[in-house]
Motif scaffolding. Structure first.
Motif, mmCIF file in Angstrom:
data_model
loop_
_atom_site.group_PDB
_atom_site.id
_atom_site.type_symbol
_atom_site.label_atom_id
_atom_site.label_comp_id
_atom_site.label_asym_id
_atom_site.label_seq_id
_atom_site.Cartn_x
_atom_site.Cartn_y
_atom_site.Cartn_z
ATOM 1 N N ARG A 147 -56.409 19.772 57.072
ATOM 2 C CA ARG A 147 -55.635 18.994 56.106
ATOM 3 C C ARG A 147 -55.296 19.850 54.900
ATOM 4 N N SER B 108 -50.491 14.278 63.970
ATOM 5 C CA SER B 108 -50.527 14.676 62.561
ATOM 6 C C SER B 108 -49.843 13.607 61.725
ATOM 7 N N THR C 111 -52.411 15.920 57.282
ATOM 8 C CA THR C 111 -53.673 16.010 58.014
ATOM 9 C C THR C 111 -53.377 16.048 59.502
#
Lengths: 695, 329
Positions: free
Chosen positions: A241, A301, A294
């Motif tokens: 992240r 994602s 992230t």
């Protein structure tokens, strides 16, 4: 199946797929006891090159200098460049590049730091744009443009008896210079800071029209703008992240807030013979933004962005030259811009992937509002008008789903919806929806074919009759505020072979504005472009490219009834093709390019069924370039270059428009670009340092 | 995610045990899947790698040509950068190309390939990109939802990582990289009115974020107008008198990729203006060719030629003149 069962099924699927993904792709561990990197040729030492030469541009003029090359007149130019870098112990480094030092296109860069720790970069870049060098004006230029003491005003330029004797040349063009310094430092393992300062200067002159209702004058308006921008922020990143927080502040400044000009006609009366046009106001823009991403399980994602901006204009307004007290001496302009967005993507199974994005933008104009006495074109007292402020809320949602049916074929569907709600606008809301499908086929042999097609519809609603401008038909089809149906298609093809590569795009789109007979009625575009490259070896390559585009539109207008009384058909055609190649044989390096580009604009206007054609607008561009390089040694290279460019244009808007040739426009005599230029260049480059064998 | 001991108590209005039993049966697939997930996680932690014995020295024993060793003149090849592949404790070549022991020790046609990058690579685009995103997620925050990702573009399709100067990171060569796929945009850059792309003063990345953004068309700024006014700040306002389409979107009138009309305009005034403006104060005249200078008709010069509408309405981007409501001052 109940919704509850559906949710459970989804959870089960996600977990199972996650397990499969994890089991299929386990991370590995390396035993690095013997990893010495003894054969690694790490970069160290210094290296550099200097180029010295001369260019001669035969026939160069503003038309040629229009293409950002810094050669706007015939003559010789120094060809000077230098570049180098040094890498020292512990990763300390410095590198620099100075290019085109002898031209106004010059640019420079110096960067220093320690790899992996910090970097500081200084940059300079010049972008000159010449526009016109044969323009003439009777005005003595400056922030206040005056005429000679013996000026004889008249109702038409042809009647201005002192015009011809007072005309003098004035160049139109600008130069943009950008200076910047930026730096980045890694403070902690996961944290780095960055900062940037940039100054943009733009100076020169532009053509600015100033009208008197039925007459006008073109002025060579000087401009001197500066934009200073400071930006700083911090990056945080972990394995899966990251976050970025940044802030910026930009200040735009203009030397002049107005351009006053003496009336060459007989239109102004009273205490002044000067009109005044405002120049761009000094404004500030501030923004902060937060971006994050992230990586999620299942090859997924998600990311988000939040930003808030503020535009401010507190500049003093022009003093009233008409007496009376204006409602304010300064404008309290204040616009807030908000941006919120999130994206998501996932391909949990090898054959499926999904993507989506949602964003929200708001423009809220909180500027001061007042009723202002209008004196149109400095001469006609008119009604009090309250300044409007436009705002909008724009919501965009899009998504796509792709399925790889088998290794050679993928199918996908995608769609988006874009809704704009406006304030103080004639149309309160527009909603655009678009859906399309696509198929990708990879039959092998390096060939890839993608076909895409779909349709879109825009719906306008909430027409506010009180906002309709004086006299305008509220049903007029406005380009961005009207119902529109669009269908479109696209084909992309690529071939990546061992020696041959090919890439092409073809597309078609049709627009229909069907709800009104006024304004835009339809639009259509067809285009194709492609490139074929041939690379039989590392020392021989060639290419052939070409393209075609047509863009047509039809529109209708009216004189005074609510029925259309005239129509216009507009068609722009554009074609280009080129070929070239490069051949390196022993110490010799040959390169040859030819490019041809042609544009044609057809315009026909008149009553329905009786359209009359304008003279065609045409531009034709032919460019030949040839160069020979000779590497006398690893350190010394000689280069000879020749370039020929022929540009011709015919344009009914400019052709035949001299200062006195129109009855109601005192023009600058700007002409459509024309040039035939030969550029001869000779230079040698000397390399020194480790890569030239001189360490 | 533990069902059973942490399951919430039955609600006060719990239905019959029979129905509750069916609820548990419905949870069965989740429990099975969870067990699989736990098994897979355990399998992961127990995995042992098959990296080469000597790291980069193994690779460079064969791959010694400059096309490979160019990596040592790039950011990836800096030994003093702890985060770079050749930094202390990093996996060197195998950081990107994956474990290479089987490749190094294999022979003939049975030799397995390592992860390779570029348009001619046989490695799937997803695998290529995941290798890059392992470290570069922060540089590509919005990559996953980006059109490039959706169109199966791999990082190595654009980036040339073993060259000291990656062509796509230099404005002078970037446009050629981008237009090798975006052919139409390459054609636009040759049009009579264009931004200085082919001249190397700008790159596609001056405006677009090729790794993705939350703005339309992967713009670097939140909106088109915000992006354009980064350089053309004189038009950003706010103005006392605004022109609505300017405040909303510069691309209403301009085609930023290139145009056959001057000033990147989509169409020629007065016709461009007449696509939105009808009778307003003065009539919406049919400006035909008979209005041109020397045509013999009623001359429409100031309305038709030179700047056309802009001969008078020159403040088309907005005006701060108290009497500028018609954008003429």
């Amino acid at each position: 199946m109940s919704p509850r069962h559906l949710v459970r099924l989804i959870i089960a699927t996600v977990l199972a797929a996650s397990a499969a993904a994890l089991a299929a792709d386990p991370p590995l561990v390396a035993d690095m006891a013997n990893w010495k990197c003894e054969l690694c040729p790490f970069d160290k030492g210094y290296d550099g090159a200097v180029t010295v030469g001369v260019d001669y541009a035969s026939g160069a003029n503003a038309s040629y200098g229009r293409y950002y090359n810094g050669m706007d007149h015939q003559g010789g130019y120094a060809d000077l460049s230098a570049a180098g870098d040094y890498v020292g112990a512990e990763g300390r480094h410095i590198d620099y590049a100075l290019e085109d030092v002898g031209l106004s296109t010059r640019r420079g860069l110096i960067r220093a730091g320690t790899y992996g720790l910090y970097d500081i970069t200084l940059r300079y870049d010049g972008i000159p744009v010449s526009r016109q060098d044969a323009t003439v004006t009777p005005f003595y230029t400056g922030a206040i443009q005056t005429l000679s003491a013996g000026w004889v005003p008249a109702g038409t330029p042809a009647g201005m008896a002192a015009l011809q004797s007072n005309l003098h040349g004035v160049q139109i063009g600008t130069e943009r210079r950008t200076y910047s310094i930026d730096g980045r430092i890694r403070a902690l393992d996961r944290l780095s800071f960055f900062a940037r300062f940039e100054r943009q200067e733009k100076t020169g002159s532009q053509i600015l029209g100033a009208g008197f209702l039925t007459q006008a004058v073109q002025l060579a308006a000087p401009l001197s703008y500066t934009t200073d921008t400071v930006e700083a922020g911090v990056d945080w990143s972990a394995d899966r992240r990251s976050l970025r927080l940044s802030m910026s502040d930009s200040k735009f400044r203009s030397v002049d807030s107005l351009l006053a000009f003496q009336d060459p006609y007989l239109t102004l009366s009273g205490n002044t013979q000067f009109g005044a046009v405002s120049r761009p106001p000094e404004t500030d823009a501030r923004q902060w933004s937060l971006t994050g991403t992230t990586l999620l399980p299942l090859h997924s994602s998600a990311s988000m962005a939040i930003s808030q901006s503020e535009l401010k204009d507190d500049s003093a307004l022009l003093p009233s030259i008409y007496g009376g007290t204006p409602p304010a001496l300064a404008f309290d302009g204040n616009v807030m811009l908000t941006h919120l967005a999130a994206t998501f993507s996932s391909h949990p199974l090898a054959n499926w992937s999904a993507r989506g994005r949602a964003s929200y933008d708001q423009r809220r104009d909180d500027s001061s509002t007042a009723a202002w006495q209008q004196y149109l074109t400095d001469q006609v007292p008119s009604a009090m008008v309250e300044n409007s402020h436009y705002g909008f809320e724009r919501t965009v949602v899009d998504g796509s789903l792709d399925w790889r049916v088998f290794r050679q074929l993928s199918l996908g569907i995608a769609g988006d919806r874009r809704e704009v709600k406006r304030t103080d606008s004639v149309v309160a809301k527009t909603a655009d929806g678009r859906t399309y499908g696509r198929a990708r086929w990879l039959p092998g042999y390096g060939l890839e074919l993608t076909v895409k097609g779909g349709a879109a519809h825009r719906e306008a609603s909430g027409i506010d009759l009180s906002r309709v401008l004086l006299g305008q038909d509220p049903l007029l089809s406005i380009y961005n505020l009207s119902n529109r149906d669009r269908d479109f298609g696209e084909v992309d093809a690529t071939l990546a072979g061992k020696t041959l590569a090919f890439s092409a795009q073809m597309s078609a789109a049709n627009d229909r504005y069907g709800r009104s007979m006024l304004g835009l009625l339809s639009g259509r575009e067809r285009r194709a472009a492609g490139t074929l490259t041939w690379t039989p070896s590392e020392t021989l390559s060639g290419y052939l490219d070409g393209g075609y585009q047509t863009r047509t539109s039809t529109q209708a207008g009216r004189y005074d009834t609510h029925a259309p009384t005239w129509a216009a058909d507009l068609r722009d055609r554009y074609t280009h093709w080129g070929l070239g190649g490069r051949w390196i044989v022993r110490q010799w390096d040959y390169a040859l390019d030819y490019t041809h580009a042609q544009a044609n604009g057809d315009t026909a206007v008149g009553p329905f069924g009786g359209l009359a054609a304008f003279p065609a607008e045409t531009t034709q561009f032919d460019s030949y370039r040839f160069s020979i390089g000779f590497a006398k040694s690893e350190a010394l290279t000689l280069k000879l270059r020749w370039a020929y460019q022929n540009y011709s244009a015919a344009d009914w808007a400019y052709d035949g428009v001299a200062p006195a040739s129109l009855t109601n426009l005192l023009a600058l005599g700007a002409v459509a670009p024309q040039h035939k230029v030969n550029v001869f260049a000779a230079s040698f480059t000397y390399r020194y340092g480790k890569r030239a064998g001189g360490e | 995610m533990r069902y059973g001991s942490n399951a919430r108590p039955y609600p006060m209005n719990a239905r019959s045990p029979c129905i509750q039993g069916s609820r548990y049966r419905a949870l069965a697939p989740i429990l099975v899947a969870f067990a699989l997930w736990v098994y897979a996680s355990a399998a992961v932690s127990a995995s042992v790698g098959t990296y080469t014995e000597k790291g980069a020295d193994t690779c460079l024993d064969c791959h010694e040509d400059s096309a490979v060793t160019g990596i040592f003149r790039t950011a990836h090849g800096r030994p003093t950068d702890a985060h770079a592949p050749f930094g202390h404790g990093q996996l060197q070549c195998e950081a990107c190309h994956g474990p290479g022991d089987a490749h190094a020790n294999g022979t003939g046609k049975s030799r397995p390939s390592v992860i390779r990058f570029g348009k001619k690579s046989q490695t799937s685009k997803e695998v290529q990109n995941e290798q890059c995103l392992t470290c570069h997620a922060k540089n590509a925050a919005h990559w996953g939802a980006n059109a490039h990702a959706g169109n199966q573009v791999a990082c190595g399709d654009c980036h040339t990582l073993h060259q000291p100067k990656d062509p796509v990171r230099d404005f002078r060569t970037q446009t050629l990289v981008c237009t090798s796929c975006h052919q139409a945009r390459g054609a636009d850059a040759l049009k009579p009115s264009h931004h200085p792309l082919l001249e190397g003063k700008m790159g596609c990345s001056s405006c677009h974020a090729p790794h993705g953004s939350t703005a339309p068309s992967a713009l670097k700024a939140n909106t088109v107008t915000e992006l354009c006014t980064t350089c053309h700040a004189e038009n950003r306002g706010p103005f006392l008198w605004e022109h609505e389409p300017v405040a909303e979107d510069c691309s209403n009138c301009h085609d930023a990729h290139g145009a056959t009309q001057p000033s990147l305009l989509k169409s020629r005034p007065p016709f461009l203006c007449q696509q939105c403006h009808d009778v307003q104060g003065h009539p919406s005249v049919s400006y035909g060719p008979d209005g041109l200078s020397g045509s013999g008709g009623v001359q429409r010069g100031v309305f038709l030629q030179a700047g056309s509408c802009l001969n008078c309405h020159s403040k088309v981007h907005g005006s701060n003149h108290p009497s500028g409501s018609k954008l003429m001052r």
